[in-house]
Motif scaffolding. Structure first.
Motif, mmCIF file in Angstrom:
data_model
loop_
_atom_site.group_PDB
_atom_site.id
_atom_site.type_symbol
_atom_site.label_atom_id
_atom_site.label_comp_id
_atom_site.label_asym_id
_atom_site.label_seq_id
_atom_site.Cartn_x
_atom_site.Cartn_y
_atom_site.Cartn_z
ATOM 1 N N GLY A 9 63.278 53.186 53.832
ATOM 2 C CA GLY A 9 62.355 54.015 54.600
ATOM 3 C C GLY A 9 61.083 53.259 54.961
ATOM 4 N N THR A 10 59.946 53.943 54.921
ATOM 5 C CA THR A 10 58.688 53.320 55.324
ATOM 6 C C THR A 10 57.970 52.688 54.142
ATOM 7 O OG1 THR A 10 57.644 55.456 55.004
ATOM 8 C CG2 THR A 10 58.299 54.909 57.246
ATOM 9 N N THR A 11 58.588 52.764 52.975
ATOM 10 C CA THR A 11 57.940 52.259 51.771
ATOM 11 C C THR A 11 58.320 50.801 51.542
ATOM 12 O OG1 THR A 11 59.829 52.905 50.437
ATOM 13 C CG2 THR A 11 58.093 54.537 50.712
ATOM 14 N N SER A 12 57.964 50.268 50.392
ATOM 15 C CA SER A 12 58.539 48.990 49.992
ATOM 16 C C SER A 12 59.217 49.217 48.650
ATOM 17 C CB SER A 12 57.455 47.919 49.871
ATOM 18 O OG SER A 12 56.566 48.264 48.842
ATOM 19 N N PHE A 13 60.346 48.575 48.470
ATOM 20 C CA PHE A 13 61.109 48.721 47.226
ATOM 21 C C PHE A 13 61.753 47.352 46.991
ATOM 22 C CE2 PHE A 13 64.328 51.833 44.995
ATOM 23 C CZ PHE A 13 64.151 51.143 43.807
ATOM 24 N N ASP A 14 60.877 46.389 46.657
ATOM 25 C CA ASP A 14 61.320 45.002 46.544
ATOM 26 C C ASP A 14 62.414 44.805 45.503
ATOM 27 O OD1 ASP A 14 59.658 44.186 48.556
ATOM 28 O OD2 ASP A 14 58.061 43.487 47.246
ATOM 29 N N ASP A 15 62.347 45.565 44.413
ATOM 30 C CA ASP A 15 63.368 45.419 43.362
ATOM 31 C C ASP A 15 64.761 45.707 43.921
ATOM 32 O OD1 ASP A 15 61.303 44.893 41.683
ATOM 33 O OD2 ASP A 15 61.428 46.752 40.533
ATOM 34 N N LEU A 16 64.836 46.737 44.756
ATOM 35 C CA LEU A 16 66.130 47.109 45.326
ATOM 36 C C LEU A 16 66.625 46.028 46.287
ATOM 37 C CD1 LEU A 16 68.523 48.942 45.907
ATOM 38 C CD2 LEU A 16 67.090 50.215 47.512
ATOM 39 N N ILE A 17 65.744 45.560 47.173
ATOM 40 C CA ILE A 17 66.149 44.544 48.142
ATOM 41 C C ILE A 17 66.571 43.263 47.421
ATOM 42 C CG2 ILE A 17 65.363 43.125 50.077
ATOM 43 C CD1 ILE A 17 65.840 46.135 50.739
ATOM 44 N N ALA A 18 65.819 42.897 46.392
ATOM 45 C CA ALA A 18 66.170 41.691 45.621
ATOM 46 C C ALA A 18 67.531 41.877 44.944
ATOM 47 C CB ALA A 18 65.090 41.409 44.571
ATOM 48 N N ARG A 19 67.775 43.065 44.431
ATOM 49 C CA ARG A 19 69.021 43.333 43.709
ATOM 50 C C ARG A 19 70.233 43.319 44.653
ATOM 51 N NH1 ARG A 19 71.979 42.089 40.541
ATOM 52 N NH2 ARG A 19 70.515 42.183 38.840
ATOM 53 N N VAL A 20 70.123 43.997 45.814
ATOM 54 C CA VAL A 20 71.305 44.069 46.678
ATOM 55 C C VAL A 20 71.595 42.744 47.370
ATOM 56 C CG1 VAL A 20 71.280 46.553 47.113
ATOM 57 C CG2 VAL A 20 70.017 45.027 48.648
ATOM 58 N N SER A 21 70.560 41.885 47.497
ATOM 59 C CA SER A 21 70.801 40.608 48.179
ATOM 60 C C SER A 21 71.067 39.468 47.191
ATOM 61 C CB SER A 21 69.605 40.250 49.078
ATOM 62 O OG SER A 21 68.422 40.148 48.300
ATOM 63 N N ALA A 22 71.074 39.789 45.898
ATOM 64 C CA ALA A 22 71.355 38.772 44.876
ATOM 65 C C ALA A 22 72.817 38.327 44.981
ATOM 66 C CB ALA A 22 71.092 39.339 43.486
ATOM 67 N N HIS A 23 73.048 37.083 44.605
ATOM 68 C CA HIS A 23 74.375 36.490 44.751
ATOM 69 C C HIS A 23 75.460 37.328 44.072
ATOM 70 C CE1 HIS A 23 77.318 33.364 45.430
ATOM 71 N NE2 HIS A 23 77.672 33.465 44.164
ATOM 72 N N ASP A 24 75.178 37.785 42.838
ATOM 73 C CA ASP A 24 76.223 38.545 42.119
ATOM 74 C C ASP A 24 76.550 39.858 42.826
ATOM 75 O OD1 ASP A 24 73.681 39.497 41.415
ATOM 76 O OD2 ASP A 24 74.326 40.176 39.448
ATOM 77 N N THR A 25 75.519 40.492 43.399
ATOM 78 C CA THR A 25 75.781 41.755 44.112
ATOM 79 C C THR A 25 76.559 41.497 45.392
ATOM 80 O OG1 THR A 25 73.634 42.511 43.265
ATOM 81 C CG2 THR A 25 74.725 43.919 44.871
ATOM 82 N N LEU A 26 76.221 40.429 46.100
ATOM 83 C CA LEU A 26 76.976 40.086 47.317
ATOM 84 C C LEU A 26 78.446 39.867 46.978
ATOM 85 C CD1 LEU A 26 74.497 37.664 49.150
ATOM 86 C CD2 LEU A 26 74.877 40.097 49.593
ATOM 87 N N GLN A 27 78.700 39.241 45.836
ATOM 88 C CA GLN A 27 80.086 39.011 45.412
ATOM 89 C C GLN A 27 80.792 40.349 45.163
ATOM 90 O OE1 GLN A 27 81.501 36.373 45.825
ATOM 91 N NE2 GLN A 27 79.911 34.880 45.885
ATOM 92 N N ILE A 28 80.068 41.300 44.595
ATOM 93 C CA ILE A 28 80.658 42.618 44.346
ATOM 94 C C ILE A 28 81.004 43.289 45.681
ATOM 95 C CG2 ILE A 28 80.233 44.949 43.462
ATOM 96 C CD1 ILE A 28 78.432 43.572 41.292
ATOM 97 N N PHE A 29 80.061 43.249 46.629
ATOM 98 C CA PHE A 29 80.340 43.841 47.946
ATOM 99 C C PHE A 29 81.603 43.229 48.547
ATOM 100 C CE2 PHE A 29 75.550 44.730 48.416
ATOM 101 C CZ PHE A 29 75.692 46.048 48.050
ATOM 102 N N LYS A 30 81.685 41.899 48.480
ATOM 103 C CA LYS A 30 82.856 41.207 49.045
ATOM 104 C C LYS A 30 84.129 41.647 48.342
ATOM 105 C CE LYS A 30 80.479 36.950 50.330
ATOM 106 N NZ LYS A 30 80.367 35.509 50.061
ATOM 107 N N SER A 31 84.057 41.748 47.004
ATOM 108 C CA SER A 31 85.264 42.116 46.250
ATOM 109 C C SER A 31 85.703 43.541 46.588
ATOM 110 C CB SER A 31 85.015 41.977 44.745
ATOM 111 O OG SER A 31 84.159 43.012 44.293
ATOM 112 N N LEU A 32 84.767 44.362 47.058
ATOM 113 C CA LEU A 32 85.097 45.743 47.432
ATOM 114 C C LEU A 32 85.511 45.843 48.901
ATOM 115 C CD1 LEU A 32 82.140 47.509 45.588
ATOM 116 C CD2 LEU A 32 84.549 47.593 44.947
#
Length: 165
Positions: A9-32
């Protein structure tokens, strides 16, 4: 193309952006089976580098007039717990994972997420539990949110926010 759309939204939520763009999370997205991740980062200071490979693409932007197009293209939406973002996503009948910002005090967002989860409309988690949830959740168990009943949603919000006083 299977796409994950992340919105803060219009806020900032850096923890979330850092988490979803982290290498391990990207691997999870790919595996799904997802091959595109679109991040709407708002005022955030964390700005992941967009990239595109044969198997995966990452797009990043701050704001658009409307999220409608991104929501329509998304196969999964990961959102901060803002009422507007939640409602818009649910009305589009998109599977929704709400990530609660633990740094926000007086968090009625959590109450909203909990209630909508109890009613079977979404999954919710925190940044740290997101990867585990992505791997374990079953999107087929989600129920459609009854469309076109904003007054129900408002009454529900009043009830939730009223609990905070």
């Amino acid at each position: 193309m299977k796409c994950v759309f992340v919105t803060v939204g219009t806020t900032s939520f850096d923890d979330l952006i850092a988490r979803v763009s982290a290498h391990d999370t990207l691997q999870i997205f790919k595996s799904l089976g997802y091959n595109r991740l679109v991040l709407q980062i708002g005022r955030g200071k964390v700005v992941p580098e967009p990239f595109s490979t044969e198997s995966f693409a990452l797009d990043v932007y701050r704001y658009k007039d409307s999220l409608k197009e991104d929501l329509q293209k998304a196969d999964l939406v990961i959102s901060h717990a803002g009422a507007g973002s939640c409602l818009e996503t649910l009305e589009k009948r998109k599977p929704l994972v709400v990530v609660v910002n633990e740094n926000l005090m007086n968090n009625h967002q959590l109450e909203l997420a909990k209630q909508l989860h109890k009613d079977g409309h979404l999954f919710y988690c925190t940044c740290s539990t997101l990867p585990g949830l992505l791997q374990s959740m079953d999107l087929s168990t989600l129920k459609c949110f009854p469309p076109g009943q904003p007054e129900k949603f408002s009454a529900f919000l009043d009830k939730v926010v009223g609990l905070q006083k």
